[in-house]
Scaffold this motif. Structure first.
Motif, PDB file in Angstrom:
ATOM      1  N   ASP A  20      -5.612 -14.318  10.364  1.00  0.00           N
ATOM      2  CA  ASP A  20      -5.020 -14.702  11.633  1.00  0.00           C
ATOM      3  C   ASP A  20      -3.931 -13.616  12.018  1.00  0.00           C
ATOM      4  N   SER A  21      -2.933 -14.207  12.780  1.00  0.00           N
ATOM      5  CA  SER A  21      -2.156 -13.308  13.465  1.00  0.00           C
ATOM      6  C   SER A  21      -0.847 -13.025  12.833  1.00  0.00           C
ATOM      7  N   SER A  22      -0.582 -13.722  11.640  1.00  0.00           N
ATOM      8  CA  SER A  22       0.805 -13.524  11.229  1.00  0.00           C
ATOM      9  C   SER A  22       1.096 -12.087  10.208  1.00  0.00           C
ATOM     10  N   ASP A  23       1.971 -11.687   9.926  1.00  0.00           N
ATOM     11  CA  ASP A  23       2.226 -10.260   9.280  1.00  0.00           C
ATOM     12  C   ASP A  23       1.846 -10.427   7.838  1.00  0.00           C
ATOM     13  N   ARG A  24       1.767  -9.280   7.193  1.00  0.00           N
ATOM     14  CA  ARG A  24       1.370  -9.142   5.909  1.00  0.00           C
ATOM     15  C   ARG A  24       1.951  -9.982   4.806  1.00  0.00           C
ATOM     16  N   ASN A  25       3.117  -9.774   4.887  1.00  0.00           N
ATOM     17  CA  ASN A  25       4.059 -10.839   3.960  1.00  0.00           C
ATOM     18  C   ASN A  25       4.000 -12.175   4.014  1.00  0.00           C
ATOM     19  N   GLU A  26       3.869 -12.656   5.357  1.00  0.00           N
ATOM     20  CA  GLU A  26       3.442 -13.807   5.499  1.00  0.00           C
ATOM     21  C   GLU A  26       2.283 -14.333   4.807  1.00  0.00           C
ATOM     22  N   LYS A  27       1.167 -13.658   5.168  1.00  0.00           N
ATOM     23  CA  LYS A  27      -0.092 -14.067   4.704  1.00  0.00           C
ATOM     24  C   LYS A  27      -0.196 -13.931   3.224  1.00  0.00           C
ATOM     25  N   LEU A  28       0.313 -12.856   2.580  1.00  0.00           N
ATOM     26  CA  LEU A  28       0.237 -12.915   1.160  1.00  0.00           C
ATOM     27  C   LEU A  28       1.111 -14.121   0.408  1.00  0.00           C
ATOM     28  N   LEU A  58       6.097  -2.749  -7.250  1.00  0.00           N
ATOM     29  CA  LEU A  58       6.999  -3.469  -6.566  1.00  0.00           C
ATOM     30  C   LEU A  58       6.616  -5.123  -6.489  1.00  0.00           C
ATOM     31  N   LEU A  59       7.576  -6.133  -6.857  1.00  0.00           N
ATOM     32  CA  LEU A  59       7.497  -7.318  -6.620  1.00  0.00           C
ATOM     33  C   LEU A  59       7.321  -7.769  -4.885  1.00  0.00           C
ATOM     34  N   GLY A  60       6.262  -8.360  -4.910  1.00  0.00           N
ATOM     35  CA  GLY A  60       6.013  -8.701  -3.247  1.00  0.00           C
ATOM     36  C   GLY A  60       6.193 -10.353  -3.256  1.00  0.00           C
ATOM     37  N   PRO A  61       5.464 -10.747  -2.293  1.00  0.00           N
ATOM     38  CA  PRO A  61       5.627 -12.228  -2.072  1.00  0.00           C
ATOM     39  C   PRO A  61       5.016 -13.079  -3.427  1.00  0.00           C
ATOM     40  N   PHE A  62       5.739 -14.188  -3.735  1.00  0.00           N
ATOM     41  CA  PHE A  62       5.035 -14.820  -4.908  1.00  0.00           C
ATOM     42  C   PHE A  62       5.742 -16.439  -4.805  1.00  0.00           C
ATOM     43  N   SER A  63       4.893 -17.180  -5.462  1.00  0.00           N
ATOM     44  CA  SER A  63       5.202 -18.626  -5.669  1.00  0.00           C
ATOM     45  C   SER A  63       5.450 -18.979  -7.046  1.00  0.00           C
ATOM     46  N   GLY A  64       6.444 -19.480  -7.226  1.00  0.00           N
ATOM     47  CA  GLY A  64       6.976 -19.805  -8.681  1.00  0.00           C
ATOM     48  C   GLY A  64       8.355 -19.410  -8.773  1.00  0.00           C
ATOM     49  N   GLU A  65       8.633 -19.651 -10.287  1.00  0.00           N
ATOM     50  CA  GLU A  65      10.245 -19.153 -10.748  1.00  0.00           C
ATOM     51  C   GLU A  65      10.494 -17.856 -10.362  1.00  0.00           C
ATOM     52  N   PRO A  66      11.686 -17.557 -10.011  1.00  0.00           N
ATOM     53  CA  PRO A  66      11.942 -15.862  -9.637  1.00  0.00           C
ATOM     54  C   PRO A  66      11.931 -15.433 -11.135  1.00  0.00           C
ATOM     55  N   THR A  67      11.679 -13.950 -10.928  1.00  0.00           N
ATOM     56  CA  THR A  67      11.224 -13.063 -12.124  1.00  0.00           C
ATOM     57  C   THR A  67      11.974 -11.869 -12.080  1.00  0.00           C
ATOM     58  N   GLU A  68      12.759 -11.431 -13.239  1.00  0.00           N
ATOM     59  CA  GLU A  68      13.495 -10.321 -13.225  1.00  0.00           C
ATOM     60  C   GLU A  68      12.420  -9.140 -13.040  1.00  0.00           C
ATOM     61  N   HIS A  69      11.196  -9.310 -13.309  1.00  0.00           N
ATOM     62  CA  HIS A  69      10.454  -7.894 -13.092  1.00  0.00           C
ATOM     63  C   HIS A  69      10.003  -7.505 -11.855  1.00  0.00           C
ATOM     64  N   LYS A 145     -12.710 -11.359  -5.938  1.00  0.00           N
ATOM     65  CA  LYS A 145     -13.175 -11.694  -4.739  1.00  0.00           C
ATOM     66  C   LYS A 145     -11.825 -11.968  -3.725  1.00  0.00           C
ATOM     67  N   ILE A 146     -10.797 -12.526  -4.097  1.00  0.00           N
ATOM     68  CA  ILE A 146      -9.747 -12.523  -3.229  1.00  0.00           C
ATOM     69  C   ILE A 146      -9.012 -11.393  -3.096  1.00  0.00           C
ATOM     70  N   CYS A 147      -9.012 -10.720  -4.230  1.00  0.00           N
ATOM     71  CA  CYS A 147      -8.331  -9.184  -3.697  1.00  0.00           C
ATOM     72  C   CYS A 147      -9.213  -8.378  -2.922  1.00  0.00           C
ATOM     73  N   ASN A 148     -10.435  -8.657  -2.895  1.00  0.00           N
ATOM     74  CA  ASN A 148     -11.257  -7.711  -2.092  1.00  0.00           C
ATOM     75  C   ASN A 148     -11.130  -8.151  -0.748  1.00  0.00           C
ATOM     76  N   ILE A 149     -10.775  -9.402  -0.492  1.00  0.00           N
ATOM     77  CA  ILE A 149     -10.571  -9.968   0.955  1.00  0.00           C
ATOM     78  C   ILE A 149      -9.222  -9.567   1.316  1.00  0.00           C
ATOM     79  N   VAL A 150      -8.248  -9.652   0.502  1.00  0.00           N
ATOM     80  CA  VAL A 150      -7.000  -9.328   0.797  1.00  0.00           C
ATOM     81  C   VAL A 150      -6.661  -7.922   1.116  1.00  0.00           C
TER      82      VAL A 150
END
Ligand code: SME
Length: 154
Positions: A20-28, A58-69, A145-150
């Motif tokens: 779709d047409s959104s930017d990379r961070n939004e897609k991730l 470097l930490l990118g987009p994530f879903s879940g509790e914040p992490t210090e790493h 497979k997901i990583c190949n697509i991404v």
């Protein structure tokens, strides 16, 4: 739980997001939220992006509790090991892993899958679970497979 049915459906949805047409961070971000929502034992889903100049993740987009790493050198933790060894790492019980960076005591297991583009590791998909040993060969094949697509959007 019929993993193959869920995973096949998710592969279709991830392809739609990637195209779709959104930017990379939004897609991730949307992929993280989708995987976390649809797979009950995926309790933290996030992407790390390679900082090639420093051999760090470097930490990118994530879903879940914040992490210090937010920055992980290659070789450190499960994420750093996957980047160094250039392959998926599955740890079914994190308490038995010495080279591990803990985010939360609730986490019991983890899978980290590198994302390759032109043979370089451009990032990783990292999933934590609050269950012991939930990841089967099916999860591994699905997430690779997901990583190949991404990889297409890197
Ligand atoms: N546990 C990881 C660190 C990242 S968090 O799981 C979000 C590791 O050992 O590399």
């Amino acid at each position: 739980m019929d993993k193959s049915k869920i995973f096949n459906n998710l592969i279709k949805k991830v392809k739609e997001i990637v195209d779709d047409s959104s930017d990379r961070n939004e897609k991730l971000m949307r992929i993280c939220m989708l995987l976390k929502r649809e797979v009950p034992y995926y309790d933290w889903v996030g992407f790390y992006i390679t900082d090639e100049s420093k051999n760090e993740l470097l930490l990118g987009p994530f879903s879940g509790e914040p992490t210090e790493h937010v920055r992980i050198p290659f070789g450190k933790g499960i994420c750093g090991q996957a980047a160094e060894k250039r392959h998926t790492i599955v740890v079914q019980d994190v308490s038995k892993e010495k080279n591990y960076l803990s985010c939360s005591p609730a986490v019991k297991s983890e899978i980290v899958v590198p994302i390759f583009k032109n043979e370089k590791i451009v990032g990783e998909l990292d999933i934590d679970s609050h269950s012991y040993a939930p990841f089967t060969r099916e999860d591994r094949q699905f997430l690779e497979k997901i990583c190949n697509i991404v990889a297409k959007i890197f």
